[in-house]
Design a protein around this motif. Structure first.
Motif, PDB file in Angstrom:
ATOM      1  N   ASN A 193       7.055  37.572  88.720  1.00 16.17           N
ATOM      2  CA  ASN A 193       8.257  37.836  89.345  1.00 16.17           C
ATOM      3  C   ASN A 193       7.951  38.696  90.705  1.00 16.17           C
ATOM      4  OD1 ASN A 193       9.899  36.956  87.310  1.00 16.17           O
ATOM      5  ND2 ASN A 193       9.954  38.840  86.168  1.00 16.17           N
ATOM      6  N   TRP A 194       7.051  39.320  90.758  1.00 18.93           N
ATOM      7  CA  TRP A 194       6.583  40.092  91.989  1.00 18.93           C
ATOM      8  C   TRP A 194       5.878  39.540  93.036  1.00 18.93           C
ATOM      9  CZ3 TRP A 194       8.281  44.823  93.628  1.00 18.93           C
ATOM     10  CH2 TRP A 194       9.255  45.511  92.741  1.00 18.93           C
ATOM     11  N   PHE A 195       5.006  38.338  92.641  1.00 16.28           N
ATOM     12  CA  PHE A 195       4.046  37.808  93.498  1.00 16.28           C
ATOM     13  C   PHE A 195       4.596  36.263  93.661  1.00 16.28           C
ATOM     14  CE2 PHE A 195       1.807  41.424  91.903  1.00 16.28           C
ATOM     15  CZ  PHE A 195       1.007  41.928  93.211  1.00 16.28           C
ATOM     16  N   GLY A 196       4.346  36.026  94.960  1.00 15.55           N
ATOM     17  CA  GLY A 196       4.498  34.433  95.217  1.00 15.55           C
ATOM     18  C   GLY A 196       3.161  33.670  95.080  1.00 15.55           C
ATOM     19  N   LYS A 197       3.051  32.602  95.418  1.00 16.31           N
ATOM     20  CA  LYS A 197       1.915  31.536  95.001  1.00 16.31           C
ATOM     21  C   LYS A 197       0.811  31.905  95.848  1.00 16.31           C
ATOM     22  CE  LYS A 197       5.072  28.369  95.350  1.00 16.31           C
ATOM     23  NZ  LYS A 197       6.218  28.849  95.125  1.00 16.31           N
ATOM     24  N   ARG A 198       0.920  32.505  96.847  1.00 19.90           N
ATOM     25  CA  ARG A 198      -0.211  32.793  97.796  1.00 19.90           C
ATOM     26  C   ARG A 198      -1.338  33.563  97.198  1.00 19.90           C
ATOM     27  NH1 ARG A 198      -1.184  32.936 103.381  1.00 19.90           N
ATOM     28  NH2 ARG A 198      -2.857  34.590 104.044  1.00 19.90           N
ATOM     29  N   LYS A 199      -2.589  32.707  97.169  1.00 24.17           N
ATOM     30  CA  LYS A 199      -3.852  33.149  96.584  1.00 24.17           C
ATOM     31  C   LYS A 199      -3.645  33.793  95.214  1.00 24.17           C
ATOM     32  CE  LYS A 199      -5.898  34.767 100.882  1.00 24.17           C
ATOM     33  NZ  LYS A 199      -6.618  36.001 101.695  1.00 24.17           N
ATOM     34  N   ARG A 200      -2.647  32.793  94.514  1.00 26.36           N
ATOM     35  CA  ARG A 200      -2.414  33.400  93.002  1.00 26.36           C
ATOM     36  C   ARG A 200      -3.624  33.033  92.299  1.00 26.36           C
ATOM     37  NH1 ARG A 200       2.858  30.668  90.595  1.00 26.36           N
ATOM     38  NH2 ARG A 200       3.831  32.615  91.377  1.00 26.36           N
ATOM     39  N   GLY A 201      -4.479  32.285  92.305  1.00 25.00           N
ATOM     40  CA  GLY A 201      -5.737  31.968  91.613  1.00 25.00           C
ATOM     41  C   GLY A 201      -6.671  33.279  91.565  1.00 25.00           C
ATOM     42  N   LEU A 202      -6.879  33.612  92.705  1.00 23.79           N
ATOM     43  CA  LEU A 202      -7.712  35.081  93.072  1.00 23.79           C
ATOM     44  C   LEU A 202      -7.028  36.359  92.520  1.00 23.79           C
ATOM     45  CD1 LEU A 202     -10.427  36.110  94.336  1.00 23.79           C
ATOM     46  CD2 LEU A 202      -9.353  36.348  96.157  1.00 23.79           C
ATOM     47  N   ILE A 203      -5.895  36.331  92.672  1.00 23.35           N
ATOM     48  CA  ILE A 203      -5.086  37.675  92.874  1.00 23.35           C
ATOM     49  C   ILE A 203      -5.330  37.616  90.744  1.00 23.35           C
ATOM     50  CG2 ILE A 203      -3.013  39.014  92.508  1.00 23.35           C
ATOM     51  CD1 ILE A 203      -2.535  37.890  95.284  1.00 23.35           C
ATOM     52  N   MET A 204      -4.687  36.535  90.221  1.00 21.08           N
ATOM     53  CA  MET A 204      -4.509  36.784  88.844  1.00 21.08           C
ATOM     54  C   MET A 204      -5.825  36.687  88.210  1.00 21.08           C
ATOM     55  SD  MET A 204      -1.048  34.741  88.006  1.00 21.08           S
ATOM     56  CE  MET A 204      -0.256  36.092  86.963  1.00 21.08           C
ATOM     57  N   GLY A 205      -6.976  36.162  88.895  1.00 22.03           N
ATOM     58  CA  GLY A 205      -8.195  36.044  88.357  1.00 22.03           C
ATOM     59  C   GLY A 205      -8.754  37.561  88.041  1.00 22.03           C
ATOM     60  N   ILE A 206      -8.577  38.337  89.152  1.00 24.22           N
ATOM     61  CA  ILE A 206      -9.084  39.722  89.158  1.00 24.22           C
ATOM     62  C   ILE A 206      -8.110  40.640  88.332  1.00 24.22           C
ATOM     63  CG2 ILE A 206      -9.354  41.711  90.529  1.00 24.22           C
ATOM     64  CD1 ILE A 206      -9.675  39.805  93.065  1.00 24.22           C
ATOM     65  N   TRP A 207      -6.847  40.206  88.395  1.00 26.63           N
ATOM     66  CA  TRP A 207      -5.903  41.020  87.261  1.00 26.63           C
ATOM     67  C   TRP A 207      -6.274  40.789  85.910  1.00 26.63           C
ATOM     68  CZ3 TRP A 207      -1.947  38.406  84.418  1.00 26.63           C
ATOM     69  CH2 TRP A 207      -0.999  39.310  83.596  1.00 26.63           C
ATOM     70  N   ASN A 208      -6.635  39.610  85.614  1.00 26.49           N
ATOM     71  CA  ASN A 208      -7.056  38.932  84.204  1.00 26.49           C
ATOM     72  C   ASN A 208      -8.193  39.619  83.660  1.00 26.49           C
ATOM     73  OD1 ASN A 208      -6.155  37.219  81.929  1.00 26.49           O
ATOM     74  ND2 ASN A 208      -8.449  36.525  82.227  1.00 26.49           N
ATOM     75  N   ALA A 209      -8.897  40.549  84.393  1.00 23.11           N
ATOM     76  CA  ALA A 209     -10.106  41.259  84.113  1.00 23.11           C
ATOM     77  C   ALA A 209      -9.640  42.356  82.852  1.00 23.11           C
ATOM     78  CB  ALA A 209     -10.713  41.906  85.272  1.00 23.11           C
ATOM     79  N   HIS A 210      -8.199  42.481  82.800  1.00 21.86           N
ATOM     80  CA  HIS A 210      -7.776  43.584  81.827  1.00 21.86           C
ATOM     81  C   HIS A 210      -8.164  42.848  80.265  1.00 21.86           C
ATOM     82  CE1 HIS A 210      -4.912  40.163  81.202  1.00 21.86           C
ATOM     83  NE2 HIS A 210      -4.050  40.516  82.141  1.00 21.86           N
ATOM     84  N   THR A 211      -8.154  41.470  80.242  1.00 23.15           N
ATOM     85  CA  THR A 211      -8.586  41.103  78.956  1.00 23.15           C
ATOM     86  C   THR A 211      -9.991  41.513  78.632  1.00 23.15           C
ATOM     87  OG1 THR A 211      -7.367  39.108  79.222  1.00 23.15           O
ATOM     88  CG2 THR A 211      -9.205  38.730  77.679  1.00 23.15           C
ATOM     89  N   SER A 212     -10.991  41.511  79.329  1.00 28.72           N
ATOM     90  CA  SER A 212     -12.117  41.594  79.005  1.00 28.72           C
ATOM     91  C   SER A 212     -12.455  43.363  78.972  1.00 28.72           C
ATOM     92  CB  SER A 212     -13.273  41.227  80.024  1.00 28.72           C
ATOM     93  OG  SER A 212     -13.109  39.705  80.092  1.00 28.72           O
ATOM     94  N   VAL A 213     -11.802  43.967  79.961  1.00 25.10           N
ATOM     95  CA  VAL A 213     -11.659  45.511  79.886  1.00 25.10           C
ATOM     96  C   VAL A 213     -11.163  45.869  78.629  1.00 25.10           C
ATOM     97  CG1 VAL A 213     -10.899  47.462  81.005  1.00 25.10           C
ATOM     98  CG2 VAL A 213     -11.732  45.742  82.580  1.00 25.10           C
ATOM     99  N   GLY A 214     -10.183  45.263  78.353  1.00 26.02           N
ATOM    100  CA  GLY A 214      -9.592  45.820  76.826  1.00 26.02           C
ATOM    101  C   GLY A 214     -10.439  45.532  75.879  1.00 26.02           C
ATOM    102  N   ASN A 215     -11.114  44.587  75.740  1.00 23.61           N
ATOM    103  CA  ASN A 215     -12.086  44.341  74.723  1.00 23.61           C
ATOM    104  C   ASN A 215     -13.345  45.072  74.839  1.00 23.61           C
ATOM    105  OD1 ASN A 215     -10.781  41.834  73.882  1.00 23.61           O
ATOM    106  ND2 ASN A 215     -11.984  40.468  75.057  1.00 23.61           N
ATOM    107  N   ILE A 216     -13.926  45.224  76.078  1.00 21.42           N
ATOM    108  CA  ILE A 216     -14.969  46.437  76.152  1.00 21.42           C
ATOM    109  C   ILE A 216     -14.551  47.677  75.766  1.00 21.42           C
ATOM    110  CG2 ILE A 216     -16.219  47.502  77.667  1.00 21.42           C
ATOM    111  CD1 ILE A 216     -16.448  44.668  79.351  1.00 21.42           C
ATOM    112  N   SER A 217     -13.491  48.100  76.179  1.00 18.90           N
ATOM    113  CA  SER A 217     -12.959  49.442  75.937  1.00 18.90           C
ATOM    114  C   SER A 217     -12.736  49.561  74.178  1.00 18.90           C
ATOM    115  CB  SER A 217     -11.738  49.899  76.572  1.00 18.90           C
ATOM    116  OG  SER A 217     -10.588  49.020  76.542  1.00 18.90           O
ATOM    117  N   GLY A 218     -11.806  48.421  73.766  1.00 19.40           N
ATOM    118  CA  GLY A 218     -11.840  48.647  72.249  1.00 19.40           C
ATOM    119  C   GLY A 218     -13.108  48.537  71.406  1.00 19.40           C
ATOM    120  N   SER A 219     -13.930  47.816  71.867  1.00 23.66           N
ATOM    121  CA  SER A 219     -15.137  47.895  71.101  1.00 23.66           C
ATOM    122  C   SER A 219     -16.100  49.199  71.185  1.00 23.66           C
ATOM    123  CB  SER A 219     -16.221  46.782  71.725  1.00 23.66           C
ATOM    124  OG  SER A 219     -15.621  45.561  71.542  1.00 23.66           O
ATOM    125  N   LEU A 220     -16.043  49.737  72.540  1.00 25.43           N
ATOM    126  CA  LEU A 220     -16.596  51.103  72.403  1.00 25.43           C
ATOM    127  C   LEU A 220     -16.101  52.282  71.800  1.00 25.43           C
ATOM    128  CD1 LEU A 220     -17.662  50.902  76.301  1.00 25.43           C
ATOM    129  CD2 LEU A 220     -19.201  50.484  74.386  1.00 25.43           C
TER     130      LEU A 220
END
Length: 539
Positions: A193-220
Motif C-alpha cells: 500500500n505504501w510503495f510503488g513498483k520501483r525497485k520492488r524486488g530489491l526493497i522487499m528482498g532487503i525487507w524480507n530479511a525479517h524472516t531470517s532475523v526472526g528465526n535467528i533471534s527466536g533460536s538465540l
C-alpha cells in the motif's frame, strides 16, 4: 461526522499523539521508513515465536548422551560442549525427555505437532487474506500478534503445569497457527500500500530479511533461556510478539489514506516530484496530502476486496503458488528440523548439545538473508522474477547434496555449506512471498480500485504453507530411516519447484529476445520510473 473526523479515527493513537505534540506531520519518506521498520519488527517477531519448537525437539526426545572432547568453536562458549550444557533441573529433562514425546514414536509426535501448526496456519491464511483486504489491517494484525503470543506462551506453560497430555500441546499449536496466519498477508499488504513498483524486488528482498532475523533471534532467545526450563523457550518469544503487537497498534498506519496521503503507490513519472513537493509543503505547515483527486481513495475499513476464486485467475498466481508449495516444503524442513539434525549428527568427530545446535542453525538464516536480497536485486536487474526463482531452486539441489555429503567433515565446512544452502533455499522463497505477491496483488487485470494484495498473498503463501506443513511431517517419519532419505526428498522438492515455473521462464526469455512484444508480466518496463512489469492477462 466530517471526513476529517473519520480520518482522525483511523490515525494510530501513537502517531496522533506525536503529531499533536510536534504540531506538524512527517514527510512521506519518513512514513515509509516507519512502515518498513514496524512491519519488519512485526514479522520478525512472528518467526521468532515459531522457532522454540525446533530448539526443544532434542529436549523432548533425547538420544543417548554423547561426549565431546573438542574445545568449543568458533565463538568461545556460544557453541558449547555437551557436558557443559546441562544445569540443575534441565539435566533431568534432557536425559529423560518429556512424556509423551520421549517414547519410541517421539519423532512422529513431534512431526504431528509441526503439521498441526502449519495446517491451521495454511488453512487460516486463505481466510485471513480475504479479511485483510476488507478489515482494518492495523487492528487485524494487532489481534493476530497478541493472540499468537498468548498461545505460544500457553504451550510453554505446560512445563510449569507439568502437563504430559499430547492433545494439550497439539491444540495450543493449532490455535497459535490460526493466529499466525494473520501475519504475512497483512504485512505484505501494508508495504504494498505504501510503495510503488520501483525497485520492488530489491526493497522487499532487503525487507524480507525479517524472516531470517526472526528465526535467528527466536533460536538465540529460546536457547538462551533453555537452562531454566524449556517452558521459558516459548514464554519469552510469546511475550516478544505480544509486545510487538502493541507497538503495531500504536504506530502502524496501514494505508496512506489513513493519515491523509493518496496516490503514493502510483508508478507515474511525477511521483518523486510529488513526494518532494509534499516535503516542501510539510516544512511550511501541517498540510499532509500528497495528491488530491476527485475520487479520493478511502483508508482502513473502506477498501474493496476481491474473492479468492477471482484472485486465483490473476495470471501467474497459480504457478507461483505451486512453486512456493515445494519451495516452503524445503525451507520449513530446515526451519523445524535443522537444530535436531545437527544435534543428532556427528560433525568433526563430535556431537553437539541441543543449545549449541540451536545456535549453529542460525547461520542457515544468515545465508537466507543474503539469498533474499540477492534474488530481489537480480530479478530487478533482469526484469525476470520467474527465471530468478527457478535458477535459485535448481542451484539449491547441489548445495543441499554437498551439505549432506561433506558437512560432517568439520564445523568449518558445515558452516560454509550451511550458509550456501540457506542462500539458495531461502532466496526464491523470499522473492515469491514478497515482490511477486505484491506484483500480482496490484495486477492490471483488477477492476477499478479493487485491491487484492492480502488475498493474493494469502493464496500464494497459503498454498506454500501446505507444503511447509507436509515437509516437517514427512521428515518426522523419514528421519527414522536415515537422513539421506530426507535430503533426497528435499532435492526432489527443489527440482519440482523449478520445473513448475518453466512456462513463465520461457515467456520471460521470449520477451527478452523480442523487446517489442508485450511483457509476460503484462506491460513493458518503464525506464523512466523503473517500474516492474506485471503478469499479463494471457492465461
Amino acid at each position: 461526522m466530517s471526513r476529517d473526523s473519520n480520518t482522525r479515527r483511523r490515525i494510530p493513537p501513537g502517531i496522533f499523539l506525536i503529531k499533536s505534540v510536534r504540531g506538524k506531520d512527517w514527510t512521506l519518506k519518513s512514513y515509509r521508513y516507519i512502515i518498513l521498520l514496524l512491519t519488519f519488527i512485526a514479522y520478525a517477531s512472528y518467526h521468532a515465536s515459531r522457532k522454540p519448537s525446533s530448539i526443544v525437539k532434542s529436549v523432548f526426545y533425547p538420544e543417548s548422551l554423547k561426549n565431546s572432547k573438542v574445545n568449543p568453536w568458533p565463538v568461545g562458549n556460544v557453541f558449547i560442549k555437551e557436558e557443559e550444557f546441562v544445569s540443575f533441573d534441565i539435566n533431568r529433562v534432557e536425559s529423560q525427555g518429556w512424556y509423551p514425546f520421549n517414547q519410541s514414536d517421539g519423532t512422529s509426535k513431534l512431526g504431528e505437532i509441526d503439521v498441526a501448526f502449519l495446517a491451521c496456519y495454511s488453512s487460516g491464511m486463505y481466510v485471513a487474506g480475504h479479511l485483510g483486504d476488507t478489515l482494518d489491517l492495523r487492528l487485524f494484525l494487532t489481534t493476530g500478534m497478541i493472540g499468537s503470543g498468548i498461545f505460544v506462551g500457553l504451550f510453554g506453560m505446560g512445563y510449569f503445569w507439568n502437563i504430559h497430555v499430547f492433545w494439550f500441546y497439539l491444540s495450543m499449536q493449532m490455535v497459535a497457527g490460526l493466529f499466525q496466519a494473520t501475519g504475512w498477508p497483512s504485512v505484505v499488504a501494508v508495504v504494498g500500500n505504501w510503495f510503488g513498483k520501483r525497485k520492488r524486488g530489491l526493497i522487499m528482498g532487503i525487507w524480507n530479511a525479517h524472516t531470517s532475523v526472526g528465526n535467528i533471534s527466536g533460536s538465540l532467545l529460546a536457547a538462551a533461556v533453555l537452562d531454566y526450563g524449556w517452558g521459558w523457550s516459548f514464554i519469552v518469544p510469546g511475550a516478544l510478539i505480544a509486545s510487538a503487537g502493541v507497538l503495531v497498534y500504536l504506530f502502524l498506519p496501514a494505508y496512506p489514506e489513513d493519515i491523509g496521503f493518496s496516490g503514493v503507490t502510483d508508478s507515474s513519472p511525477n511521483l518523486e516530484s510529488l513526494s518532494q513537493a509534499e516535503e516542501d509543503r510539510t516544512q511550511k505547515g501541517p498540510v499532509v496530502t500528497v495528491e488530491k483527486s476527485s475520487g479520493v481513495k478511502e483508508g482502513s475499513g473502506s477498501r474493496t476486496g476481491i474473492g479468492l476464486f477471482e484472485a486465483c485467475f490473476i495470471p501467474g498466481v497459480i504457478p507461483f503458488a505451486l512453486c512456493l508449495f515445494f519451495s516452503k516444503l524445503v525451507a520449513y524442513t530446515f526451519l523445524y528440523w535443522l537444530p535436531f539434525y545437527l544435534s543428532q549428527t556427528e560433525i568433526g568427530g563430535e556431537y553437539m548439545s541441543v543449545k549449541s545446535a540451536g545456535n549453529l542453525s542460525t547461520l542457515f538464516d544468515v545465508g537466507g538473508i543474503a539469498g533474499g536480497i540477492l534474488a530481489g536485486y537480480i530479478s530487478d536487474k533482469l526484469n525476470a522474477r520467474a527465471t530468478t526463482a527457478a535458477t535459485f531452486m535448481l542451484a539449491a539441489i547441489p548445495s543441499m547434496l554437498l551439505y549432506r555429503t561433506y558437512g560432517s567433515i568439520s564445523r568449518t565446512i558445515n558452516i560454509l555449506l550451511m550458509v550456501v544452502a540457506g542462500l539458495f533455499v531461502n532466496g526464491p522463497y523470499a522473492l515469491i512471498t514478497t515482490a511477486v505477491s505484491a506484483d500480482l496483488g496490484t495486477h492490471s487485470s483488477l477492476r477499478g480500485d479493487s485491491r487484492a494484495l492480502a488475498t493474493v498473498t494469502a493464496i500464494i503463501d497459503g498454498t506454500g504453507s501446505v507444503g511447509a506443513a507436509l515437509g516437517p511431517l514427512i521428515t518426522g517419519f523419514l528421519s527414522s530411516k536415515g537422513w539421506d532419505v530426507v535430503f533426497i526428498m528435499l532435492m526432489v522438492g527443489a527440482l519440482i519447484a523449478s520445473l513448475l515455473l518453466s512456462h513463465l521462464v520461457i515467456a520471460e526469455f521470449t520477451e527478452r529476445s523480442h523487446k517489442s512484444v508485450p511483457s509476460s508480466y503484462g506491460q513493458q518496463t518503464d525506464e523512466a520510473t523503473g517500474s516492474q512489469p506485471l503478469l499479463s492477462n494471457r492465461r
